[in-house]
Design a protein around this motif. Structure first.
Motif, PDB file in Angstrom:
ATOM      1  N   MET A   5       0.524  -0.771   0.122  1.00 12.69           N
ATOM      2  CA  MET A   5      -0.271   0.393   0.218  1.00 12.69           C
ATOM      3  C   MET A   5       0.791   1.398   0.196  1.00 12.69           C
ATOM      4  N   LEU A   6       1.737   1.570   0.518  1.00 12.34           N
ATOM      5  CA  LEU A   6       2.821   2.687   0.744  1.00 12.34           C
ATOM      6  C   LEU A   6       3.920   2.261  -0.120  1.00 12.34           C
ATOM      7  N   CYS A   7       4.344   1.620  -0.668  1.00 11.12           N
ATOM      8  CA  CYS A   7       5.612   1.854  -1.848  1.00 11.12           C
ATOM      9  C   CYS A   7       5.070   2.798  -2.621  1.00 11.12           C
ATOM     10  N   PRO A   8       3.781   1.921  -3.491  1.00 11.95           N
ATOM     11  CA  PRO A   8       3.826   2.589  -4.776  1.00 11.95           C
ATOM     12  C   PRO A   8       3.365   4.291  -4.813  1.00 11.95           C
ATOM     13  N   SER A  10       1.042   7.667 -23.747  1.00 15.82           N
ATOM     14  CA  SER A  10      -0.191   8.044 -24.916  1.00 15.82           C
ATOM     15  C   SER A  10      -0.587   6.394 -23.681  1.00 15.82           C
ATOM     16  N   THR A  11      -0.091   5.771 -23.813  1.00 15.79           N
ATOM     17  CA  THR A  11      -0.724   4.135 -23.391  1.00 15.79           C
ATOM     18  C   THR A  11       0.047   3.524 -22.397  1.00 15.79           C
ATOM     19  N   VAL A  12       0.413   2.658 -21.612  1.00 19.81           N
ATOM     20  CA  VAL A  12       1.127   1.916 -20.380  1.00 19.81           C
ATOM     21  C   VAL A  12       0.102   0.868 -20.900  1.00 19.81           C
ATOM     22  N   VAL A  13       1.804  -0.616 -20.736  1.00 19.38           N
ATOM     23  CA  VAL A  13       1.480  -1.627 -20.819  1.00 19.38           C
ATOM     24  C   VAL A  13       2.206  -2.354 -19.775  1.00 19.38           C
ATOM     25  N   THR A  14       1.467  -3.299 -18.907  1.00 19.03           N
ATOM     26  CA  THR A  14       1.655  -3.668 -17.630  1.00 19.03           C
ATOM     27  C   THR A  14       1.747  -5.408 -18.224  1.00 19.03           C
ATOM     28  N   SER A  15       2.561  -5.794 -18.175  1.00 21.06           N
ATOM     29  CA  SER A  15       2.770  -7.874 -17.864  1.00 21.06           C
ATOM     30  C   SER A  15       1.422  -8.100 -17.462  1.00 21.06           C
ATOM     31  N   ASP A  16       1.380  -7.809 -16.732  1.00 18.85           N
ATOM     32  CA  ASP A  16      -0.229  -8.077 -15.710  1.00 18.85           C
ATOM     33  C   ASP A  16      -1.429  -8.207 -16.798  1.00 18.85           C
ATOM     34  N   SER A  17      -1.796  -6.685 -17.550  1.00 19.25           N
ATOM     35  CA  SER A  17      -2.790  -6.435 -18.479  1.00 19.25           C
ATOM     36  C   SER A  17      -2.387  -6.774 -20.102  1.00 19.25           C
ATOM     37  N   ALA A  18      -1.429  -7.257 -20.614  1.00 19.23           N
ATOM     38  CA  ALA A  18      -0.944  -8.277 -21.945  1.00 19.23           C
ATOM     39  C   ALA A  18      -1.464  -9.508 -21.341  1.00 19.23           C
ATOM     40  N   GLY A  19      -1.137  -9.700 -20.464  1.00 18.87           N
ATOM     41  CA  GLY A  19      -0.780 -11.596 -20.445  1.00 18.87           C
ATOM     42  C   GLY A  19       0.144 -11.478 -20.656  1.00 18.87           C
ATOM     43  N   TYR A  20       1.020 -11.054 -21.506  1.00 22.79           N
ATOM     44  CA  TYR A  20       2.686 -11.950 -21.228  1.00 22.79           C
ATOM     45  C   TYR A  20       3.484 -10.870 -21.022  1.00 22.79           C
ATOM     46  N   LYS A  21       4.919 -11.575 -20.432  1.00 25.57           N
ATOM     47  CA  LYS A  21       5.618 -10.534 -19.873  1.00 25.57           C
ATOM     48  C   LYS A  21       7.241 -10.050 -20.659  1.00 25.57           C
ATOM     49  N   LYS A  22       7.687  -9.085 -20.285  1.00 25.09           N
ATOM     50  CA  LYS A  22       9.464  -8.888 -20.845  1.00 25.09           C
ATOM     51  C   LYS A  22      10.099 -10.015 -20.911  1.00 25.09           C
ATOM     52  N   ASN A  33      -0.699  -4.307 -12.507  1.00 19.98           N
ATOM     53  CA  ASN A  33      -1.324  -3.465 -13.298  1.00 19.98           C
ATOM     54  C   ASN A  33      -1.524  -2.380 -12.053  1.00 19.98           C
ATOM     55  N   ASP A  34      -1.759  -2.631 -11.086  1.00 16.38           N
ATOM     56  CA  ASP A  34      -2.893  -1.626  -9.938  1.00 16.38           C
ATOM     57  C   ASP A  34      -1.730  -0.823  -9.077  1.00 16.38           C
ATOM     58  N   VAL A  35      -0.174  -1.168  -9.269  1.00 13.61           N
ATOM     59  CA  VAL A  35       0.018  -0.590  -8.687  1.00 13.61           C
ATOM     60  C   VAL A  35       1.099  -0.208  -8.936  1.00 13.61           C
ATOM     61  N   GLN A  36       1.694  -0.616 -10.173  1.00 17.67           N
ATOM     62  CA  GLN A  36       2.048   0.849 -11.220  1.00 17.67           C
ATOM     63  C   GLN A  36       1.473   2.490 -11.651  1.00 17.67           C
ATOM     64  N   LYS A  37       0.195   2.068 -11.809  1.00 21.12           N
ATOM     65  CA  LYS A  37      -0.821   2.897 -11.871  1.00 21.12           C
ATOM     66  C   LYS A  37      -1.151   3.955 -10.896  1.00 21.12           C
ATOM     67  N   LEU A  38      -1.297   3.010  -9.734  1.00 24.63           N
ATOM     68  CA  LEU A  38      -0.210   3.908  -8.689  1.00 24.63           C
ATOM     69  C   LEU A  38       1.208   5.007  -8.465  1.00 24.63           C
ATOM     70  N   LYS A  39       1.311   3.985  -8.572  1.00 26.32           N
ATOM     71  CA  LYS A  39       3.051   4.898  -8.742  1.00 26.32           C
ATOM     72  C   LYS A  39       3.532   6.055  -9.922  1.00 26.32           C
TER      73      LYS A  39
END
Ligand code: MG
Length: 234
Positions: A103-106, A153-165, A136-142
């Motif tokens: 809760m705190l860190c982001p 313009s766009t934000v892609v997280t591994s969470d929302s994409a379903g794949y990861k770098k 998703n939730d964490v990166q959005k808060l940050k």
């Protein structure tokens, strides 16, 4: 005026590239150390606690990037492992620390030096995007708490994409979402495996952010040790 090049889209990694993970995380850990009086439980000073966190966290994230552990796995394991290194076996405390840290860190706003200056410079000539292996939730808060969200313009997280770098599928997903082409896109990140090799294998140019000037043998299009150097490339 920007430089003459064919780039139109710039994809940024978030953690350790723009968002100062270490500084933000250490600040949160300091607060938790004091709140839960961890010194009275045998952790002598906060520096030991933060160093242990960095080590455990890095290893868990390496495992996450290799699909060896899930998001919930990281969250469950992180403070259990840290406490056990200090021979504290307290599941309840570990759960409290985990929840409150998340809760705190982001909400911490510290950014890597020159972030705003460079984004202000780039936004005039390029479309800017975030491509992160975070949640998703964490990166959005940050992004919101650090006032970064208006730049992208766009934000892609591994969470929302379903794949990861470093999977090519997430780079494809990101350029499709940005309505970009890979030959007019460039990826900037601090991780040679996920950001740089991933983008390179997909066919995108790369800028390796290497603030500690670590030696390596990877093939990169450009390398910088300070974000301000982006102004001489882009
Ligand atoms: Mg990173």
């Amino acid at each position: 005026m920007g430089k003459i090049n064919s780039y139109k889209h710039i994809f940024f990694d978030l953690d350790h590239t723009l968002w100062d993970y270490e500084k933000n995380s250490n600040e949160a850990l300091n607060e938790l150390f004091l709140k839960y009086k961890l010194n009275s439980l045998g952790i002598n000073n906060c520096e030991q606690f933060t160093l242990c966190f960095e080590e455990v966290n890095r290893s868990l994230w390496d495992d996450y990037n290799k699909n060896k552990i899930s998001r919930d796995g990281i969250r469950e394991q992180r403070f259990l492992r840290i406490l056990s290194q200090f021979e504290i076996n307290n599941l309840e405390l570990s759960e409290k620390l985990s929840t409150e840290y998340l809760m705190l860190c982001p909400t911490k706003p510290h950014l890597i030096p020159y972030t705003f200056e460079v984004l202000d410079y780039l936004k005039a000539n390029y479309q800017l995007h975030i491509l992160t292996n975070g949640f998703n939730d964490v990166q959005k808060l940050k992004l919101e708490k650090s006032n970064l969200h208006t730049y992208f313009s766009t934000v892609v997280t591994s969470d929302s994409a379903g794949y990861k770098k470093p999977m090519s599928s997430i780079f494809k997903y990101a350029i499709d979402k940005a309505e970009a082409r890979k030959n007019e896109s460039i990826m900037i990140g601090d991780n040679l495996q996920t950001d740089i090799l991933g983008a390179r294998n997909f066919g995108m140019d790369t800028i390796y952010f290497n603030p500690n000037k670590e030696t390596h043998k990877s093939s990169v299009t450009h390398e910088i040790d300070c974000l301000s150097q982006l102004k001489s490339i882009l």
